[in-house]
Design a protein around this motif. Structure first.
Motif, PDB file in Angstrom:
ATOM      1  N   LEU A 174       0.815  -1.215   0.000  1.00 50.15           N
ATOM      2  CA  LEU A 174       0.000   0.000   0.000  1.00 50.15           C
ATOM      3  C   LEU A 174       0.850   1.268   0.000  1.00 50.15           C
ATOM      4  O   LEU A 174       0.468   2.271  -0.596  1.00 50.15           O
ATOM      5  CB  LEU A 174      -0.939   0.002   1.206  1.00 50.15           C
ATOM      6  N   ARG A 175       1.996   1.204   0.641  1.00 48.89           N
ATOM      7  CA  ARG A 175       2.877   2.371   0.677  1.00 48.89           C
ATOM      8  C   ARG A 175       3.342   2.725  -0.741  1.00 48.89           C
ATOM      9  O   ARG A 175       3.318   3.873  -1.161  1.00 48.89           O
ATOM     10  CB  ARG A 175       4.080   2.079   1.572  1.00 48.89           C
ATOM     11  N   ARG A 176       3.745   1.712  -1.517  1.00 55.48           N
ATOM     12  CA  ARG A 176       4.193   1.939  -2.890  1.00 55.48           C
ATOM     13  C   ARG A 176       3.039   2.451  -3.749  1.00 55.48           C
ATOM     14  O   ARG A 176       3.200   3.392  -4.537  1.00 55.48           O
ATOM     15  CB  ARG A 176       4.752   0.647  -3.492  1.00 55.48           C
ATOM     16  N   MET A 177       1.862   1.835  -3.587  1.00 52.88           N
ATOM     17  CA  MET A 177       0.696   2.251  -4.373  1.00 52.88           C
ATOM     18  C   MET A 177       0.329   3.706  -4.073  1.00 52.88           C
ATOM     19  O   MET A 177       0.014   4.484  -4.980  1.00 52.88           O
ATOM     20  CB  MET A 177      -0.492   1.332  -4.090  1.00 52.88           C
ATOM     21  N   THR A 178       0.382   4.083  -2.804  1.00 51.62           N
ATOM     22  CA  THR A 178       0.055   5.456  -2.413  1.00 51.62           C
ATOM     23  C   THR A 178       1.060   6.434  -3.014  1.00 51.62           C
ATOM     24  O   THR A 178       0.684   7.481  -3.538  1.00 51.62           O
ATOM     25  CB  THR A 178       0.048   5.585  -0.879  1.00 51.62           C
ATOM     26  N   ARG A 179       2.351   6.084  -2.927  1.00 51.34           N
ATOM     27  CA  ARG A 179       3.399   6.952  -3.475  1.00 51.34           C
ATOM     28  C   ARG A 179       3.214   7.130  -4.982  1.00 51.34           C
ATOM     29  O   ARG A 179       3.300   8.236  -5.501  1.00 51.34           O
ATOM     30  CB  ARG A 179       4.769   6.369  -3.164  1.00 51.34           C
ATOM     31  N   GLU A 180       2.944   6.036  -5.682  1.00 64.05           N
ATOM     32  CA  GLU A 180       2.740   6.122  -7.129  1.00 64.05           C
ATOM     33  C   GLU A 180       1.550   6.995  -7.456  1.00 64.05           C
ATOM     34  O   GLU A 180       1.584   7.799  -8.387  1.00 64.05           O
ATOM     35  CB  GLU A 180       2.547   4.728  -7.721  1.00 64.05           C
ATOM     36  N   PHE A 181       0.480   6.857  -6.671  1.00 58.86           N
ATOM     37  CA  PHE A 181      -0.723   7.645  -6.929  1.00 58.86           C
ATOM     38  C   PHE A 181      -0.479   9.127  -6.651  1.00 58.86           C
ATOM     39  O   PHE A 181      -0.794   9.989  -7.470  1.00 58.86           O
ATOM     40  CB  PHE A 181      -1.887   7.133  -6.071  1.00 58.86           C
ATOM     41  N   LEU A 182       0.089   9.430  -5.500  1.00 60.73           N
ATOM     42  CA  LEU A 182       0.273  10.823  -5.105  1.00 60.73           C
ATOM     43  C   LEU A 182       1.349  11.546  -5.904  1.00 60.73           C
ATOM     44  O   LEU A 182       1.210  12.729  -6.221  1.00 60.73           O
ATOM     45  CB  LEU A 182       0.612  10.899  -3.614  1.00 60.73           C
TER      46      LEU A 182
END
Length: 81
Positions: free
Chosen positions: A3-11
C-alpha cells in the motif's frame, strides 16, 4: 500488496506514463486555445487539426489491431499449454 508503494505512485504520479490518447487530447486542447493572428496562422492551425484527426484515426486502428493480436496470442498460449 504494498500500500505504501501504491500510495506513493498515486500521489507522486510515479505510476504509468500518460497514454497516447492523453497526449493527443492535450495537443488538441492546445490547438483549440491558440488564437491565430494571421491567415497563415489560421491555415497552419487547420492543417494541424486535420493531421491530429488522422493521427487519432490511425491510433484507433492500431489499438484495434493490437487487441486482435493479443487475443490471438492468448488463444495460442492456451492451446499450447
Amino acid at each position: 500488496m504494498d500500500l505504501r508503494r501504491m500510495t506513493r505512485e498515486f500521489l507522486l504520479g510515479e505510476g504509468k506514463a500518460p497514454s497516447l490518447a492523453s497526449y493527443i487530447q492535450s495537443v488538441s486542447e492546445v490547438l483549440e486555445s491558440v488564437t491565430p493572428r494571421t491567415r497563415i496562422d489560421e491555415r497552419r492551425i487547420e492543417v494541424a487539426k486535420a493531421n491530429l484527426k488522422e493521427v487519432r484515426r490511425h491510433t484507433r486502428r492500431l489499438q484495434e489491431r493490437v487487441n486482435v493480436l493479443e487475443e490471438q496470442v492468448k488463444i495460442l498460449e492456451e492451446s499450447k499449454g
